[in-house]
Enzyme design. Sequence first.
Site, short mmCIF file in Angstrom:
data_model
loop_
_atom_site.label_atom_id
_atom_site.label_comp_id
_atom_site.label_asym_id
_atom_site.label_seq_id
_atom_site.Cartn_x
_atom_site.Cartn_y
_atom_site.Cartn_z
N GLU A 1 -38.69 42.59 59.02
CA GLU A 1 -38.80 42.46 57.56
C GLU A 1 -37.47 42.23 56.87
O GLU A 1 -37.38 41.43 55.94
CB GLU A 1 -39.43 43.72 56.94
CG GLU A 1 -40.80 44.05 57.45
CD GLU A 1 -40.74 45.14 58.49
OE1 GLU A 1 -39.91 45.00 59.41
OE2 GLU A 1 -41.49 46.11 58.40
N GLU B 1 -49.00 48.35 56.66
CA GLU B 1 -48.32 47.30 55.91
C GLU B 1 -47.57 46.37 56.85
O GLU B 1 -47.56 45.16 56.68
CB GLU B 1 -47.36 47.91 54.88
CG GLU B 1 -48.04 48.60 53.72
CD GLU B 1 -48.92 47.67 52.89
OE1 GLU B 1 -48.51 46.53 52.62
OE2 GLU B 1 -50.03 48.09 52.52
N TYR C 1 -38.99 56.11 62.58
CA TYR C 1 -39.69 55.49 61.46
C TYR C 1 -40.09 56.53 60.42
O TYR C 1 -40.62 57.59 60.77
CB TYR C 1 -40.93 54.75 61.96
CG TYR C 1 -41.56 53.88 60.91
CD1 TYR C 1 -40.81 52.93 60.25
CD2 TYR C 1 -42.90 54.02 60.57
CE1 TYR C 1 -41.37 52.13 59.27
CE2 TYR C 1 -43.48 53.22 59.60
CZ TYR C 1 -42.70 52.28 58.95
OH TYR C 1 -43.27 51.50 57.98
N ASP D 1 -42.65 46.74 60.74
CA ASP D 1 -42.81 48.19 60.87
C ASP D 1 -44.15 48.56 61.52
O ASP D 1 -45.17 47.87 61.31
CB ASP D 1 -42.72 48.86 59.50
CG ASP D 1 -41.30 48.83 58.95
OD1 ASP D 1 -40.37 48.56 59.73
OD2 ASP D 1 -41.12 49.06 57.74
N ASP E 1 -46.78 50.26 61.01
CA ASP E 1 -47.82 50.89 60.18
C ASP E 1 -48.74 49.79 59.65
O ASP E 1 -48.62 48.62 60.03
CB ASP E 1 -47.20 51.70 59.05
CG ASP E 1 -46.31 50.87 58.13
OD1 ASP E 1 -46.27 49.63 58.29
OD2 ASP E 1 -45.64 51.43 57.25
N ARG F 1 -42.19 56.41 57.74
CA ARG F 1 -43.53 56.47 57.13
C ARG F 1 -44.49 56.99 58.18
O ARG F 1 -45.03 56.23 58.99
CB ARG F 1 -43.95 55.10 56.61
CG ARG F 1 -43.12 54.62 55.43
CD ARG F 1 -43.63 53.32 54.83
NE ARG F 1 -42.77 52.90 53.74
CZ ARG F 1 -41.74 52.07 53.87
NH1 ARG F 1 -41.44 51.60 55.07
NH2 ARG F 1 -41.00 51.73 52.83
N HIS G 1 -47.22 57.35 65.65
CA HIS G 1 -45.87 57.64 65.18
C HIS G 1 -45.45 59.05 65.58
O HIS G 1 -46.27 59.91 65.81
CB HIS G 1 -45.80 57.55 63.65
CG HIS G 1 -46.22 56.22 63.11
ND1 HIS G 1 -45.91 55.04 63.72
CD2 HIS G 1 -46.93 55.90 62.00
CE1 HIS G 1 -46.40 54.04 63.01
NE2 HIS G 1 -47.04 54.54 61.97
#
Length: 751
Positions: free
Chosen positions: A9, A86, A299, A82, A84, A301, A345
Amino acid sequence: MQKSLVIVESPAKAQTINRYLGPSYIVKASMGHVRDLPKSSLGVEIKNDFAPKYIVLPERKKTVAELRKIAEKSAAVILAADPDREGEAICWHLSELLRPSNSNIRRVLLHEITKKAIEEAFQNLGELDGNKFNAQQTRRILDRLVGYLISPLLWRKIGQGLSAGRVQSIALRLICEREKEIKSFVPEEYWSITALLEASEPPAFRAGLVKIDGKKPKIGDETKARQAVEELKKTPFILEDFKVEEKKRHPGPPYITSTLQQDGFRLLQFPVKKTMSVAQRLYEGLPIGDRGPVGLITYMRTDSVRIADSALAWARSYIEKTYSRDYLPPHARVFKNKRKTQDAHEAIRPTSPDLPPEAVRPYLKKDEFDLYRLIWNKFIASQMSPARVEETEFSIRAGRCEFKAKGEIVRFEGYYILYPGLSKDAVILPRVEKGEILRLVDLELKQNFTQPPPRYTEGSLVKELEAKGIGRPSTYAPIIATLQNRVYVIKEKGKFIPTDLGMFVTDFLVAHFSDLMEVKFTARMEEELDRISEGEQNWLESLRRYYALLSQDLAQAGKSESVKGKGIQLEEKCPLCGRPLVIREGRYGRFKACSGYPECKHKESLNRVETTNLDEKCPTCGAHLVRKKGRYGFFVACSNYPQCRYIKNDKGEKKDTGIACPLGCGGTILERKTRRGKIFYGCSRFPKCRFATWHQPVDRPCPRCGKPVLLRRFIKTGDEFICRDEKCGYREKAGQSETDAGGGKTETLAR
């Protein structure tokens, strides 16, 4: 040999990863999402099974074109956004755009950005997770339906620029309901009694009254309190019983997103948005001396407290080497998640034992270091021995009254060693014997009042939203920002206060969308998104069920009366004529005004919660000055606004130096301050004259060219005078003579 294209990203993440992958890979950044629903329309074909109409974001067209070119020449495209929902959505949209250029598309999950983690991840490339993407897409469509269907209704019924959100409106409801509790709260008076006592051995100690005649004491006024004190003065205090017990205080789990946000606010005073921004940098990688960019944390989140076995091993080894074996429990501590989580995670933790906070301090900004130290200590503490605390409790009888005294001594600090403040609050009680008669030294009376529930801070709002299962911690920062941007709430002394507009919009939504505005309904929707992510729920069924309720409520709400023309009537009265105030829309936004306009022209800022009158008078018109809250915080201004527009700088008034403006405009030089408090000097005729300088003007001409002289201040080398004209080059140490400085006349200059 063809290279593989790796897409992440952000440029920072790309730079860190590129160091470890070597020449066989090209690492590029997508700069976040590349496709989304259009802003100009709903972008969802409701009758066609909610088919979304995605477009490439205008600001990403150049990036997408560049990625397509590179993808055509690459052996493979590896999507490394990432790990997750998103991130999965970013990868999914990239795959849709790049597949015509290169069909060999793989997915890699990076839970930490270290050499070892990256090498392992690239040896185990996977495929895109359709279920995770469906969960993100469902959430995006739900939010679009609420935002683009309810918001226009608010525009028609209340006013332009308002918005509703699936989670945003629930968060606002919590803040508004708390405010209603506070306003309806009636404080009750009660009195507490504390005895200062001495035993046969020191020290003296305090004991509080806990029971009268075996029941909780209810002393509602001073008369009753003094009667009780007089009775106690005549009564012996006998130590009826005591117990000494050693307890263990165990450390909590390492951080997850929500608890990091809460502690970031509570301990560092970081807004939620700042905590996440700093954590993102720590995760993506920061330059650490000769090591180059290093990802310092896993990470950020996550809602899982799971810790990898390898991390448990190095944490235990670090604790034993740094502190001693006494601080290491027999077995690694394993924490259980409170509810179903995305357990792929880990918890938020440091990535390496070789990078303790003090080792990286020289390379980090203060905010980065503070947050990293918080994460480091929390993780290391989670694997340390518990603190052992000796608790002592005295039960004291005085006639029909019972008193309690509690003491606490830390016998072994354990993980407290990382939190010195926890060991400082020791309360030591004396050695005693059962039945001992204690000497009464004093009786202290204190008047108290019951307190209303506190207003939400960013930290406590996040805690409440998480406890109720509303939204996800990654969405809390933008939600809080939206509530403030819409002037639904304002923040005063760190606490959220709903505006009249926020209260009215909430009442409207609760009245007409009662099911969708239910906290439990929104929490169940989050659970459905989790099930969709796991492949246990059909995403279309969830959308159909939600939209059925939404469309039904929209139809009913459309029949409600509009207040747009006459304004939102408030309970507050006009200070000039006594008529009710209303919220109106104007050219520059919303404001409060008198309902008696045009006969009464009183108006005031919508986001003003209260105006504090000051004893100081306005130097322009003589009216009282008041303290108000504006766009950039509190300021002091004339109470006679708008007739008088005097504003006093909250850092202090503008000081007139009396020195003429060097541009010859007829103005004088004022000493002023920026919003951050830095002093500068500008012309009194601003904005007609734009002369400004950081250096202090001096009332004397340059001995060489005759132009104005400025004073520059230096802490280490001392102050010096310089000519405003850089071409002149005149320079002189303050206190030095002009002869010494190269001038022809001997004159010592005053500083």
